[in-house]
Scaffold this motif. Structure first.
Motif, mmCIF file in Angstrom:
data_model
loop_
_atom_site.group_PDB
_atom_site.id
_atom_site.type_symbol
_atom_site.label_atom_id
_atom_site.label_comp_id
_atom_site.label_asym_id
_atom_site.label_seq_id
_atom_site.Cartn_x
_atom_site.Cartn_y
_atom_site.Cartn_z
ATOM 1 N N ARG A 288 6.204 -60.290 -75.940
ATOM 2 C CA ARG A 288 5.210 -60.205 -74.867
ATOM 3 C C ARG A 288 5.869 -60.407 -73.504
ATOM 4 N NH1 ARG A 288 -0.375 -60.842 -75.044
ATOM 5 N NH2 ARG A 288 -1.252 -60.550 -77.124
ATOM 6 N N ILE A 289 6.755 -61.375 -73.443
ATOM 7 C CA ILE A 289 7.422 -61.675 -72.179
ATOM 8 C C ILE A 289 8.285 -60.495 -71.748
ATOM 9 C CG2 ILE A 289 9.114 -63.196 -71.079
ATOM 10 C CD1 ILE A 289 8.040 -65.419 -72.989
ATOM 11 N N ASP A 290 8.995 -59.897 -72.706
ATOM 12 C CA ASP A 290 9.844 -58.739 -72.391
ATOM 13 C C ASP A 290 9.025 -57.558 -71.870
ATOM 14 O OD1 ASP A 290 12.034 -60.175 -73.210
ATOM 15 O OD2 ASP A 290 12.128 -59.282 -75.207
ATOM 16 N N ALA A 291 7.765 -57.480 -72.303
ATOM 17 C CA ALA A 291 6.898 -56.360 -71.904
ATOM 18 C C ALA A 291 6.169 -56.610 -70.595
ATOM 19 C CB ALA A 291 5.890 -56.068 -73.014
ATOM 20 N N GLN A 292 6.338 -57.796 -70.005
ATOM 21 C CA GLN A 292 5.643 -58.104 -68.757
ATOM 22 C C GLN A 292 6.065 -57.121 -67.677
ATOM 23 O OE1 GLN A 292 5.906 -62.175 -67.348
ATOM 24 N NE2 GLN A 292 5.506 -61.581 -65.238
ATOM 25 N N ASN A 293 5.104 -56.489 -67.033
ATOM 26 C CA ASN A 293 5.424 -55.464 -66.046
ATOM 27 C C ASN A 293 4.744 -55.728 -64.702
ATOM 28 O OD1 ASN A 293 2.816 -54.963 -66.731
ATOM 29 N ND2 ASN A 293 3.090 -52.811 -67.271
ATOM 30 N N TRP A 294 4.525 -56.989 -64.394
ATOM 31 C CA TRP A 294 3.959 -57.303 -63.081
ATOM 32 C C TRP A 294 4.741 -58.467 -62.475
ATOM 33 C CZ3 TRP A 294 1.688 -59.131 -67.548
ATOM 34 C CH2 TRP A 294 1.464 -60.503 -67.631
ATOM 35 N N TYR B 266 0.498 -69.875 -65.806
ATOM 36 C CA TYR B 266 -0.530 -69.318 -64.929
ATOM 37 C C TYR B 266 0.036 -68.159 -64.111
ATOM 38 C CZ TYR B 266 -4.726 -69.593 -61.981
ATOM 39 O OH TYR B 266 -5.902 -69.334 -61.338
ATOM 40 N N GLY B 267 -0.609 -67.014 -64.218
ATOM 41 C CA GLY B 267 -0.225 -65.869 -63.410
ATOM 42 C C GLY B 267 0.973 -65.104 -63.913
ATOM 43 N N SER B 268 1.945 -65.825 -64.471
ATOM 44 C CA SER B 268 3.136 -65.209 -65.033
ATOM 45 C C SER B 268 3.759 -66.194 -66.010
ATOM 46 C CB SER B 268 4.138 -64.848 -63.938
ATOM 47 O OG SER B 268 4.831 -65.990 -63.490
ATOM 48 N N TYR B 269 4.755 -65.722 -66.739
ATOM 49 C CA TYR B 269 5.438 -66.589 -67.699
ATOM 50 C C TYR B 269 6.448 -67.508 -67.022
ATOM 51 C CZ TYR B 269 3.409 -63.557 -71.245
ATOM 52 O OH TYR B 269 2.530 -62.871 -72.037
ATOM 53 N N SER B 270 6.676 -67.317 -65.750
ATOM 54 C CA SER B 270 7.667 -68.122 -65.037
ATOM 55 C C SER B 270 7.050 -69.212 -64.172
ATOM 56 C CB SER B 270 8.549 -67.221 -64.157
ATOM 57 O OG SER B 270 7.760 -66.487 -63.234
ATOM 58 N N HIS B 271 5.725 -69.333 -64.219
ATOM 59 C CA HIS B 271 5.043 -70.369 -63.445
ATOM 60 C C HIS B 271 3.998 -71.090 -64.291
ATOM 61 C CE1 HIS B 271 6.672 -67.856 -60.199
ATOM 62 N NE2 HIS B 271 6.598 -68.937 -59.438
ATOM 63 N N TYR B 272 3.791 -72.350 -63.979
ATOM 64 C CA TYR B 272 2.721 -73.091 -64.643
ATOM 65 C C TYR B 272 1.930 -73.886 -63.610
ATOM 66 C CZ TYR B 272 5.865 -77.198 -64.458
ATOM 67 O OH TYR B 272 6.692 -78.222 -64.043
#
Length: 292
Positions: A245-251, A133-139
């Motif tokens: 996709r994760i590598d391209a995350q820019n937020w 949720y919101g980012s790849y580092s949170h659920y």
């Protein structure tokens, strides 16, 4: 043993669904894969065909906008894909366009299908869920989010998707399942805030009419993350197919996770504490019957 994968999708490019990652994450253990491709206007068919696998069979469909309320159109499209699976398939592996399976679970899933192939009591396999949720580092983890659902079914054409295709029923009854030690990673809510606003509008147009959308999600609406309840840090690894996709995350996720928890109602907090301490989710809705 023959395994068929199946999914439905529409406008994956426009809505940024990781459908290629979803399909390829389980393609290795599937002998065929049926994609019900809805009426798209954004190059989704080319995207799916870019997987370039002889296992993939595309069936073109048209979504019935008249049954959008309650997500019923999702169930209708799921049934179209399931119906197109070859009759000689033993198991049908369902995956939605924003769900991905980590490669570490594939041997577990395949073994469970093999071990239960001749056990007539088991009509499906029940998976655990991780809702990013919101980012790849949170659920997100709370009572708002379902923690289990059926994703492998016997190829029994009496089975139909239920309500909004989150689950299934067989002749109108709950399906008998085995809970397995494998997760579905759900990425549908991994977007920057503006993307989440668009996601919410797109999502709700298949559950509510236009007047509800205008009243509850006006153009001035700003996403506030409150439906997460709790955002927890993810310490594990993501499926390999998701890494680009994760590598391209820019937020960067900018949300006060402690404030989210404080905003939970007293009842919700109390029930969450019970679940955290015991693993028991009080009065949990179960769209299945665990028999093994």
């Amino acid at each position: 043993m023959k395994v068929a994968g199946f999914t439905f999708i529409r406008n994956a490019v426009k809505n940024d669904y990781p459908v290629v990652e979803a399909i390829t994450s389980i393609l290795l253990i599937c002998d065929e894969f049926v994609v019900a491709l809805g009426n798209c206007d954004d190059g989704t068919e080319e995207l799916v065909r870019s997987i370039n696998s002889p296992k993939i069979k595309i069936i073109n469909t048209v979504w019935n906008e008249a049954i959008r309320e309650g997500g019923a159109v999702f169930a209708a499209e799921t049934d179209k894909a399931f119906k197109a699976i070859s009759s000689d398939a033993d198991w049908a592996f369902y995956i939605q366009g924003d769900e991905v399976v980590h490669e570490k679970y594939l041997p577990v899933i395949k073994k469970e299908m093999e071990d239960n192939l001749n056990d007539a009591r088991v009509e499906g396999l029940l998976f655990k869920y991780q809702h990013f949720y919101g980012s790849y580092s949170h659920y997100a983890h709370s009572r708002r989010w379902y923690r289990r659902e059926i994703r492998v079914l016997r190829n029994d054409k009496r089975i139909h998707a239920y309500r909004d295709a989150q689950g299934f029923r067989l002749d109108g009854r709950k399906i008998n399942v085995k809970l397995i030690d494998a997760y579905i990673y759900h990425y549908g809510w991994v977007k920057p805030p503006k993307g989440l606003e668009g996601k919410l509008r797109n999502f709700n147009q298949f559950y509510h009419d236009d007047s509800w959308i205008a009243e509850n999600l006006p153009e001035t609406f700003e996403f506030d993350f409150k439906n997460a309840d709790r955002l927890l840090s993810f310490e594990g690894t993501h499926p390999a197919v998701m890494q680009p996709r994760i590598d391209a995350q820019n937020w960067k996720l900018e949300v006060d996770t402690e404030k989210l928890k404080k905003n939970m109602s007293f009842r919700r907090k109390a029930l969450q504490k019970i679940e955290d301490w015991t693993g028991w989710r009080v009065s949990e809705y179960r769209n299945y019957k665990i028999v093994k």
